[in-house]
Design an enzyme around this catalytic site. Structure first.
Site, PDB file in Angstrom:
ATOM      1  N   ARG A 190      49.643  67.199  46.604  1.00 40.06           N
ATOM      2  CA  ARG A 190      48.547  67.571  45.692  1.00 40.06           C
ATOM      3  C   ARG A 190      49.013  68.524  44.585  1.00 40.06           C
ATOM      4  O   ARG A 190      48.250  69.378  44.132  1.00 40.06           O
ATOM      5  CB  ARG A 190      47.384  68.238  46.445  1.00 40.06           C
ATOM      6  N   ARG A 231      43.420  70.643  41.552  1.00 36.82           N
ATOM      7  CA  ARG A 231      42.471  71.623  41.017  1.00 36.82           C
ATOM      8  C   ARG A 231      42.925  73.072  41.003  1.00 36.82           C
ATOM      9  O   ARG A 231      42.262  73.912  40.408  1.00 36.82           O
ATOM     10  CB  ARG A 231      41.147  71.517  41.796  1.00 36.82           C
ATOM     11  N   ARG A 260      40.502  67.090  33.516  1.00 40.98           N
ATOM     12  CA  ARG A 260      39.447  66.436  34.306  1.00 40.98           C
ATOM     13  C   ARG A 260      38.099  66.541  33.586  1.00 40.98           C
ATOM     14  O   ARG A 260      37.317  65.597  33.591  1.00 40.98           O
ATOM     15  CB  ARG A 260      39.371  67.130  35.662  1.00 40.98           C
ATOM     16  N   ASP A 289      44.633  58.103  43.899  1.00 41.85           N
ATOM     17  CA  ASP A 289      44.086  58.455  45.204  1.00 41.85           C
ATOM     18  C   ASP A 289      44.302  57.305  46.169  1.00 41.85           C
ATOM     19  O   ASP A 289      44.390  56.152  45.749  1.00 41.85           O
ATOM     20  CB  ASP A 289      42.593  58.775  45.096  1.00 41.85           C
ATOM     21  N   TYR A 342      37.825  56.122  56.258  1.00 43.36           N
ATOM     22  CA  TYR A 342      36.887  56.312  55.143  1.00 43.36           C
ATOM     23  C   TYR A 342      36.017  55.078  54.935  1.00 43.36           C
ATOM     24  O   TYR A 342      34.830  55.176  54.623  1.00 43.36           O
ATOM     25  CB  TYR A 342      37.658  56.637  53.856  1.00 43.36           C
TER      26      TYR A 342
HETATM   27  O1  CP3 Z   1      49.318  65.385  43.430  1.00 43.07           O
HETATM   28  C1  CP3 Z   1      49.231  64.515  44.319  1.00 43.07           C
HETATM   29  O2  CP3 Z   1      49.529  64.729  45.517  1.00 43.07           O
HETATM   30  C2  CP3 Z   1      48.879  63.103  43.911  1.00 43.07           C
HETATM   31  C3  CP3 Z   1      47.538  62.697  43.920  1.00 43.07           C
HETATM   32  C4  CP3 Z   1      46.764  62.539  45.220  1.00 43.07           C
HETATM   33  C5  CP3 Z   1      45.369  62.801  45.286  1.00 43.07           C
HETATM   34  N1  CP3 Z   1      44.906  62.398  46.512  1.00 43.07           N
HETATM   35  C6  CP3 Z   1      44.582  63.358  44.185  1.00 43.07           C
HETATM   36  C7  CP3 Z   1      43.243  63.893  44.470  1.00 43.07           C
HETATM   37  C8  CP3 Z   1      47.139  62.032  46.480  1.00 43.07           C
HETATM   38  C9  CP3 Z   1      48.528  61.652  46.972  1.00 43.07           C
HETATM   39  C10 CP3 Z   1      45.958  61.946  47.269  1.00 43.07           C
HETATM   40  C11 CP3 Z   1      45.947  61.401  48.643  1.00 43.07           C
HETATM   41  C12 CP3 Z   1      44.715  61.444  49.442  1.00 43.07           C
HETATM   42  N2  CP3 Z   1      43.417  61.261  49.021  1.00 43.07           N
HETATM   43  C13 CP3 Z   1      44.676  61.580  50.848  1.00 43.07           C
HETATM   44  C14 CP3 Z   1      45.882  61.697  51.751  1.00 43.07           C
HETATM   45  C15 CP3 Z   1      46.485  63.041  51.713  1.00 43.07           C
HETATM   46  C16 CP3 Z   1      45.654  64.146  52.332  1.00 43.07           C
HETATM   47  O3  CP3 Z   1      45.251  65.025  51.554  1.00 43.07           O
HETATM   48  O4  CP3 Z   1      45.465  64.123  53.539  1.00 43.07           O
HETATM   49  C17 CP3 Z   1      43.329  61.563  51.244  1.00 43.07           C
HETATM   50  C18 CP3 Z   1      42.806  61.721  52.669  1.00 43.07           C
HETATM   51  C19 CP3 Z   1      42.541  61.344  50.082  1.00 43.07           C
HETATM   52  C20 CP3 Z   1      41.077  61.159  50.000  1.00 43.07           C
HETATM   53  C21 CP3 Z   1      40.486  62.191  49.137  1.00 43.07           C
HETATM   54  N3  CP3 Z   1      40.549  62.183  47.756  1.00 43.07           N
HETATM   55  C22 CP3 Z   1      39.763  63.348  49.522  1.00 43.07           C
HETATM   56  C23 CP3 Z   1      39.470  63.736  50.962  1.00 43.07           C
HETATM   57  C24 CP3 Z   1      39.407  64.023  48.341  1.00 43.07           C
HETATM   58  C25 CP3 Z   1      38.586  65.277  48.201  1.00 43.07           C
HETATM   59  C26 CP3 Z   1      39.538  66.376  48.471  1.00 43.07           C
HETATM   60  C27 CP3 Z   1      39.028  67.718  48.089  1.00 43.07           C
HETATM   61  O5  CP3 Z   1      39.882  68.609  48.178  1.00 43.07           O
HETATM   62  O6  CP3 Z   1      37.857  67.866  47.692  1.00 43.07           O
HETATM   63  C28 CP3 Z   1      39.934  63.305  47.262  1.00 43.07           C
HETATM   64  C29 CP3 Z   1      39.848  63.662  45.820  1.00 43.07           C
HETATM   65  C30 CP3 Z   1      41.134  64.053  45.175  1.00 43.07           C
HETATM   66  N4  CP3 Z   1      42.260  63.284  45.212  1.00 43.07           N
HETATM   67  C31 CP3 Z   1      41.381  65.201  44.365  1.00 43.07           C
HETATM   68  C32 CP3 Z   1      42.705  65.095  43.906  1.00 43.07           C
HETATM   69  C33 CP3 Z   1      43.421  66.029  42.992  1.00 43.07           C
HETATM   70  C34 CP3 Z   1      40.366  66.284  44.012  1.00 43.07           C
HETATM   71  C35 CP3 Z   1      39.329  65.636  43.167  1.00 43.07           C
HETATM   72  C36 CP3 Z   1      38.792  66.428  42.000  1.00 43.07           C
HETATM   73  O7  CP3 Z   1      39.516  66.670  41.019  1.00 43.07           O
HETATM   74  O8  CP3 Z   1      37.613  66.725  42.089  1.00 43.07           O
END
Ligand code: CP3
Length: 359
Positions: free
Chosen positions: A27, A31, A40, A77, A154
């Site tokens: 990540r 954010r 964003r 994602d 999911y």
């Molecule tokens: O920088 C990176 O690592 C690359 C981008 C990336 C994101 N999600 C961006 C993201 C990657 C590799 C993921 C993987 C992901 N997404 C996983 C597996 C890794 C883990 O964290 O366990 C999972 C389970 C998801 C599903 C997902 N997407 C969730 C649960 C959420 C909400 C998370 C939160 O913190 O609220 C997301 C959204 C998401 N994906 C964000 C980002 C930067 C935040 C969204 C935003 O900007 O509002």
């Protein structure tokens, strides 16, 4: 074929010598960075960002402008795959990802099909090519996907879950239905990751965020067996270069030997494992990635440096370690503390890669 100016990450995944331990952060484009939040805002939403190759390129590069990271990870994602299957991904403010049409009924499961990656996920492969051009060989680009089981969590729960009641009910009551979903997910992930590799991803990572919620036997049957199929189906060489793969099961510390036996190049570790003990178990077979507790970053830089030094010392001398956190960086992290981590990894790791042992 672009020559990589910094190939320490690829070499470490292949357990080849490097001058220091490479580092990237799960990540890293997220954010905790004010510039990410600004982009964003311009994009209007998270999906607006992820589905636009121009914005995705911009945010992928943001952490690299700030920190000397050794790899970039495509901004996207894992849930774009079930979205492409027609489940209707959306983000409810403050509630995380959700699906409009969760998979619960047998009829819906029977209709589930592998999406046509070329048309439905074109925005992802376009982003990969655009990012590769923008990187110009600075560092390698990582492509990724969720594991079939994590995606199914999911898809069936319809969003995040504290207890995975719905998917586990299906697992125990109708394992045939769950296996059908996992089979489609595995085929989709193979097609998706290979499309990313062909578009320019130089390493790939499978995120099995929820495999660790399963009993051991169920983990092997419903998560790891499908990960193994993916590893077997991945393109291993592209443009004359090896494309290494990483398997990360959060909570998988008890099953490292099984994970290493999938044939993957590297195993991701969460922060609960002692990386030195993990190396003694599987280090002869795979590289290891990890595994600083993400909450370490809420401490002051001196404490962060001490914890980085402890992870490096635990892994010990020699190649095969990619430094990372044990899970994604928290959105409340101070970016300067990420900078302190990256600097400490580069500074403290050199002695572990020199001719003579550091301890
Ligand atoms: O920088 C990176 O690592 C690359 C981008 C990336 C994101 N999600 C961006 C993201 C990657 C590799 C993921 C993987 C992901 N997404 C996983 C597996 C890794 C883990 O964290 O366990 C999972 C389970 C998801 C599903 C997902 N997407 C969730 C649960 C959420 C909400 C998370 C939160 O913190 O609220 C997301 C959204 C998401 N994906 C964000 C980002 C930067 C935040 C969204 C935003 O900007 O509002």
């Amino acid at each position: 074929m672009t020559i990589l100016k910094n190939d320490t990450f690829i070499k470490a995944l292949l357990r080849q010598p490097t001058p220091y331990t490479p580092v990237w952060i799960m990540r890293q484009a997220g954010r905790y960075l004010p510039e990410y939040n600004a982009t964003r805002k311009r994009a209007g939403s998270f999906l607006g960002l992820a589905k636009n190759p121009g914005f995705a390129t911009e945010v992928t590069l943001q952490p690299l402008e700030r920190f000397p990271l050794d790899a970039a990870i495509l901004f996207s994602d894992i849930l774009t795959v079930p979205d492409a299957m027609g489940l209707g991904l959306y983000f409810a403010e403050g509630e995380g990802p959700k699906f409009e049409r969760p998979l619960r009924e047998e009829a819906a499961v029977n209709k589930l099909a592998v999406p046509d990656i070329g048309s439905t996920l074109r925005y992802v492969t376009d982003a990969v090519s655009q990012i590769r051009r923008a990187l110009g060989g600075r560092v390698p680009l990582i492509g990724f996907s969720g594991s079939p089981y994590t995606l199914a969590c999911y898809m069936i729960e319809g969003g995040g879950s504290a207890d995975f009641r719905t998917i586990k009910t299906m697992l125990y009551e109708r394992p045939d239905l769950l296996h059908r979903i996992l089979d489609i997910n595995a085929q989709s992930v193979i097609a998706y990751l290979n499309a990313r590799i062909e578009a320019g991803a130089q390493a790939v990572m499978i995120f099995d965020t929820w495999g660790g919620s399963l009993p051991a036997a169920a983990y092997r049957e419903f998560s790891l067996a499908y990960i193994q199929r993916i590893v077997a189906g991945l393109i291993k060489t592209c443009d004359g270069a090896r494309v290494p793969n990483i398997v990360f099961t959060k909570g998988g510390g008890l099953w490292l030997e099984d994970i290493a036996a999938t044939g993957c190049d590297a195993v991701g570790l969460d922060w609960t494992c002692d990386i030195g003990a993990a190396r003694a178990r599987v280090g002869g077979k795979v590289a290891l990635q990890g595994n600083l507790d993400p909450m370490t970053l809420f401490a002051q830089p001196e404490a962060i440096r001490a914890q980085v030094a402890a992870v490096l010392a635990s892994y010990g001398h020699g190649p095969g370690h990619v430094f990372n956190l044990g899970h994604g960086v928290s959105q409340f992290t101070n970016p300067d503390h990420v900078g302190a981590l990256v600097e400490a990894v580069h500074e403290f790791s050199r002695p572990y890669h020199s001719g003579q042992a550091a301890h």
